[in-house]
Design an enzyme around this catalytic site. Structure first.
Site, short mmCIF file in Angstrom:
data_model
loop_
_atom_site.label_atom_id
_atom_site.label_comp_id
_atom_site.label_asym_id
_atom_site.label_seq_id
_atom_site.Cartn_x
_atom_site.Cartn_y
_atom_site.Cartn_z
CB CYS A 95 -18.41 -20.97 36.77
SG CYS A 95 -19.89 -21.22 35.79
CB VAL A 146 5.13 0.85 -3.17
CG1 VAL A 146 5.50 1.11 -4.62
CG2 VAL A 146 6.32 0.35 -2.37
CE1 TYR A 147 -2.48 2.15 -6.95
CE2 TYR A 147 -3.19 3.61 -5.18
CZ TYR A 147 -3.36 3.10 -6.46
OH TYR A 147 -4.39 3.56 -7.23
CG ASP A 148 -1.15 4.79 -0.08
OD1 ASP A 148 -1.99 4.53 -0.97
OD2 ASP A 148 -1.24 4.42 1.10
CB SER A 204 -35.50 -9.89 -14.12
OG SER A 204 -36.75 -10.30 -14.35
CG LEU A 205 -31.76 -14.08 -15.16
CD1 LEU A 205 -30.58 -14.45 -14.29
CD2 LEU A 205 -31.60 -14.72 -16.54
CG ASP A 232 -28.10 -12.25 -3.16
OD1 ASP A 232 -28.87 -11.53 -3.81
OD2 ASP A 232 -28.41 -12.77 -2.07
CE LYS A 249 -32.47 -17.51 -6.50
NZ LYS A 249 -33.65 -16.67 -6.31
CB CYS A 303 -21.81 -20.97 39.21
SG CYS A 303 -21.22 -19.32 38.77
CB CYS A 324 -23.27 -17.26 36.38
SG CYS A 324 -22.79 -18.73 35.44
CG ASP A 384 -1.94 -1.01 1.23
OD1 ASP A 384 -2.00 -1.75 0.22
OD2 ASP A 384 -2.70 -1.11 2.22
NE ARG A 386 -33.35 -5.72 -13.56
CZ ARG A 386 -34.68 -5.68 -13.57
NH1 ARG A 386 -35.30 -4.88 -12.74
NH2 ARG A 386 -35.39 -6.40 -14.40
CE LYS A 405 -30.53 -14.66 -10.18
NZ LYS A 405 -30.62 -13.68 -9.11
CB CYS A 463 -19.57 -16.43 34.78
SG CYS A 463 -19.37 -17.38 36.30
CE LYS A 519 -26.40 -14.78 -18.12
NZ LYS A 519 -25.41 -13.80 -17.73
CD GLU A 568 -22.28 -15.28 -15.96
OE1 GLU A 568 -21.12 -14.87 -15.98
OE2 GLU A 568 -23.23 -14.65 -16.45
CE1 TYR A 583 -26.36 -9.20 -15.78
CE2 TYR A 583 -25.59 -8.85 -13.54
CZ TYR A 583 -26.49 -8.59 -14.56
OH TYR A 583 -27.51 -7.70 -14.35
S1 IVH Z 1 -28.26 -12.22 -16.54
C1 IVH Z 1 -30.55 -11.29 -19.88
N1 IVH Z 1 -26.36 -13.19 -15.00
O1 IVH Z 1 -29.98 -11.40 -11.24
C2 IVH Z 1 -30.37 -11.82 -18.51
N2 IVH Z 1 -28.01 -11.82 -13.99
O2 IVH Z 1 -32.72 -12.26 -11.46
C3 IVH Z 1 -30.29 -10.77 -17.47
N3 IVH Z 1 -27.65 -11.46 -11.61
O3 IVH Z 1 -31.14 -8.41 -12.62
C4 IVH Z 1 -29.56 -11.13 -16.25
N4 IVH Z 1 -25.81 -12.65 -11.42
O4 IVH Z 1 -28.97 -8.32 -11.26
C5 IVH Z 1 -27.47 -12.43 -15.05
N5 IVH Z 1 -24.60 -14.10 -13.81
C6 IVH Z 1 -25.71 -13.36 -13.84
C7 IVH Z 1 -26.21 -12.71 -12.71
C8 IVH Z 1 -27.38 -11.95 -12.82
C9 IVH Z 1 -26.68 -11.90 -10.79
C10 IVH Z 1 -28.81 -10.64 -11.19
C11 IVH Z 1 -29.04 -9.44 -12.07
C12 IVH Z 1 -30.44 -9.60 -12.61
C13 IVH Z 1 -31.03 -10.58 -11.66
C14 IVH Z 1 -32.10 -11.40 -12.35
#
Ligand code: IVH
Length: 650
Positions: A419, A32-34, A79-80, A112, A304, A401, A398, A30, A131, A110, A414, A280, A108, A217
């Site tokens: 005890c 050296v970077y700083d 969304s998915l 959170d 999931k 005891c 406690c 850190d 989003r 998912k 305690c 996908k 890949e 992603y």
């Molecule tokens: S693909 C066209 N890939 O999950 C497909 N989403 O439930 C659009 N998320 O809004 C999403 N990891 O925020 C995709 N490897 C991943 C993801 C991912 C997390 C989230 C993303 C999306 C939500 C959908």
């Protein structure tokens, strides 16, 4: 600094940051970077017209906003659809198979967290939009620039949207919540909320402090020629984005199931929270052919994982007295299935935490398992209260005891050394796996021996006799003899086990091993200076050890005489050879297993490491060597073939 040097220094800073934040493989300290950062900053202050877009100084957020501006996504963020089991996967694969032929799938994690759309134009980050409803989100560009794993510039000129998830790693989440607790601020319920809340801060300086991470992603509008999604993602990673911890392009139900099972099994070990695996279609043309429903693409699916977060009811709070006397509250909750395990207990940290969260018996609560085995209560659903919930009253005595408790706020103790809970737990700890690992001496047996008056401390274990054991209910000859043998088998134990079994505060398994390697049984004669000089040893640990040695000198001597711990075997000095004392990395497939070659090199005095850094002396490669080889070349580390290695040893 000349203009030329300035350019080079910016490139060097970005290289350091990339290795640190994207590859998790720091090239420097850190410090050296700083220092370099401040030199660059000084140059920019004198030459404001020369400031480069990609300079790390451009990440520092400007003034706080009054409110966020709405912004449209150039193309919609979808969304998915979720699936939860193998049957549903089978069905989905059949359905996609009917729509298009000959496709494979990119799998890949998912993540959170909170999704974010990054728009790059002319190689520069132009805009970052949350989003929102998928069509319109909020512009958070200033905040996004503070996230170190988001490149400010990329090696691609065309306009492109890069989509990803902003997350907070599990360890960082724990740290933030501990800090917030200290400051009396509300806790984040989970890493996802912490990430989303941090991304939507009007003051970018707050976002900058939260160590957010961007995990790409997907891609929105683009002018890429690659026809396969996985190739497109490889391109994205090559522009300086983080790679997923696991990914695979494959086809067929069984192969996909296998990746899913692997990812699920590794889930706890990953730095970020995962709630599933995304599958996908890899062929972009096929994706377009399949299209979208009103909400989700037909070409992708979220498979999931079992939930690690559930709502349940707090039934009771019980108390535990640890071996150090610390009294901790434990929540008893309505049984729920959390990631495949039936859970009835959750940790509550301490009594202050109960007050701070205003947790009442009968409350509906959210429990979360984010890394530790025991889930935590992270949130109380106060809006679900019906008046029947009762506040919890702190104990003053406690539970075991009945002696008066010392209340130090975060810690309640305690103080009675005799005890029974303290004594019994200390003996259980002494016999446990990371200590003396005495087979058969578990909680129940220790309690019996204590209750029968046969043991009052750990040394008593070693004077137990066969007759004493045979007199106990359920103890037959064989079982009793086995237990005695196991206890006596602790004699000659590894030295670190003996140190760990002493149960010194702040000295756990790792510190015990370090002490043992450095000093052996003579760790009791070491000065504070010598302790602090050891890597990973802090002031608190040193003080705790010295104090323990001072107070318990007699106990330590007695135990050492009983156990006669083995000092670690001194490694025999290796003969002179080109790999002695060198750091070596092995990659690719070799004429025999890499494990064998590793053992051979270690016997020659080499340190065999798993990852390439500037400190690596040699990368020894076999067939199909991949990224480690490339990295060695880019760092200027010497690369040699397996054959060459054998020649050098001749
Ligand atoms: S693909 C066209 N890939 O999950 C497909 N989403 O439930 C659009 N998320 O809004 C999403 N990891 O925020 C995709 N490897 C991943 C993801 C991912 C997390 C989230 C993303 C999306 C939500 C959908």
């Amino acid at each position: 600094m000349t203009k030329e040097q300035y350019r080079e220094n910016v490139a060097l800073l970005n290289k350091y940051a990339h290795y640190y934040y994207v590859l998790d493989d720091p090239l420097t300290t850190d410090d050296v970077y700083d220092r370099l950062y401040h030199e660059v900053l000084a140059f920019e202050e004198k030459n404001p017209t020369d400031v480069l877009k990609e300079s790390p100084t451009q990440r520092v957020g400007g003034t706080p906003l009054d409110k966020f501006t709405k912004a449209s996504h150039p193309s919609r963020m979808w969304s998915l659809e979720d699936i939860f089991n193998a049957q549903e996967l089978q069905k989905w694969l059949e359905k996609t198979g009917k729509l298009v032929d000959n496709i494979s799938f990119y799998c890949e994690p998912k993540y959170d967290g909170a999704s974010l759309n990054l728009i790059y134009a002319n190689g520069e980050l132009a805009q970052a939009i949350t989003r929102g409803d998928g069509v319109v989100g909020e512009e958070v560009t200033q905040n996004a620039k503070t996230i170190q794993s988001i490149p400010l510039t990329i090696a691609h000129q065309g306009k492109i949207e890069i989509r990803g998830e902003v997350v907070i790693f599990k360890d960082e989440f724990e740290k933030i919540n501990i800090e917030r607790a200290k400051e009396g601020e509300a806790q984040f319920a989970n890493p996802r909320n912490a990430a989303a809340g941090s991304l939507r801060q009007l003051d970018p300086k707050i976002t900058a402090k939260r160590n957010l991470v961007f995990l790409p992603y997907g891609i929105g509008i683009n002018d890429l020629e690659e026809k396969l999604l996985h190739k497109r993602m490889e391109l994205v990673y090559s522009w300086g984005f983080r790679e997923p911890p696991r990914r695979k392009t494959t086809a067929g139900f069984e192969a996909i199931e296998e990746v899913y099972e692997q990812m699920k099994a590794e889930r706890d070990g990953y730095a970020m929270m995962l709630d599933g695996m995304v599958i996908k279609v890899d062929q972009v043309e096929a994706q377009e052919e399949m299209g979208y429903t009103v909400k989700v693409p037909r070409w992708a699916m979220a498979y999931k994982f079992p939930a690690v977060e559930k709502i349940t009811t707090l039934k009771d709070v019980i108390l535990q007295v640890g071996r150090s006397g610390a009294v901790t509250p434990v929540a008893i909750v309505e049984k729920v299935d959390l990631d495949g395990a039936m859970v009835e207990r959750a940790s509550l940290h301490n009594f202050d935490e109960i007050d701070r969260k205003d947790i009442r018996i009968g409350d509906k609560v959210i429990i979360l398992r984010s890394g530790d085995v025991i889930p935590k209560i992270v949130k109380v659903l106060t809006h679900e209260r019906d008046g029947s919930q009762k506040p919890y009253i702190r104990p003053t005595a406690c539970p075991v005891c009945n002696s008066e408790l010392l209340d130090e706020g975060a810690l309640t103790k305690c103080q009675n050394l005799a005890c029974s809970a303290r004594v019994v737990n200390a003996i259980i700890y002494f016999a446990s796996k990371p200590c003396l690992n005495i087979d058969g001496l578990g909680d129940k047996i220790v309690e019996t021996l204590y209750n029968e008056g046969l043991i009052n401390n750990v040394t008593d274990l070693f004077s137990l006799t066969l007759d004493q054991l045979l007199a106990l209910e359920g103890f037959k000859e064989k079982k009793s003899q086995k237990l005695l043998d196991a206890i006596n088998g602790a004699e000659g134990c590894e030295c670190w086990r003996y140190i760990n079994a002493l149960g010194i505060e702040h000295i756990g398994e790792v510190a015990s091993k370090t002490l043992c390697e450095n000093f052996g049984v003579a760790f009791t004669e070491v000065s504070k200076e010598e302790l602090i000089a050891i890597d990973g040893f802090g002031e608190e640990m040193a003080n705790s050890l010295l104090e323990f040695v001072r107070v318990n000198a007699e106990h330590i001597t007695t135990l050492e005489q009983i156990l006669m711990p083995k000092a670690p075997a001194k490694k025999e000095e290796a003969v002179e050879n080109p790999f002695k004392a060198k750091t070596v990395v092995l990659t690719g497939s070799m004429s025999e297993s890499r494990g064998n070659i590793k053992t051979m090199l270690e016997a020659l005095g080499a340190k065999v490491s798993g990852s390439v850094s500037k400190k690596t002396d040699f990368v020894i490669y076999g067939e199909d060597a991949g990224s480690k080889y490339d990295k060695a070349v880019s760092l200027g580390v010497e690369t040699i073939t397996e054959t060459k290695m054998r020649e050098m040893l001749r």
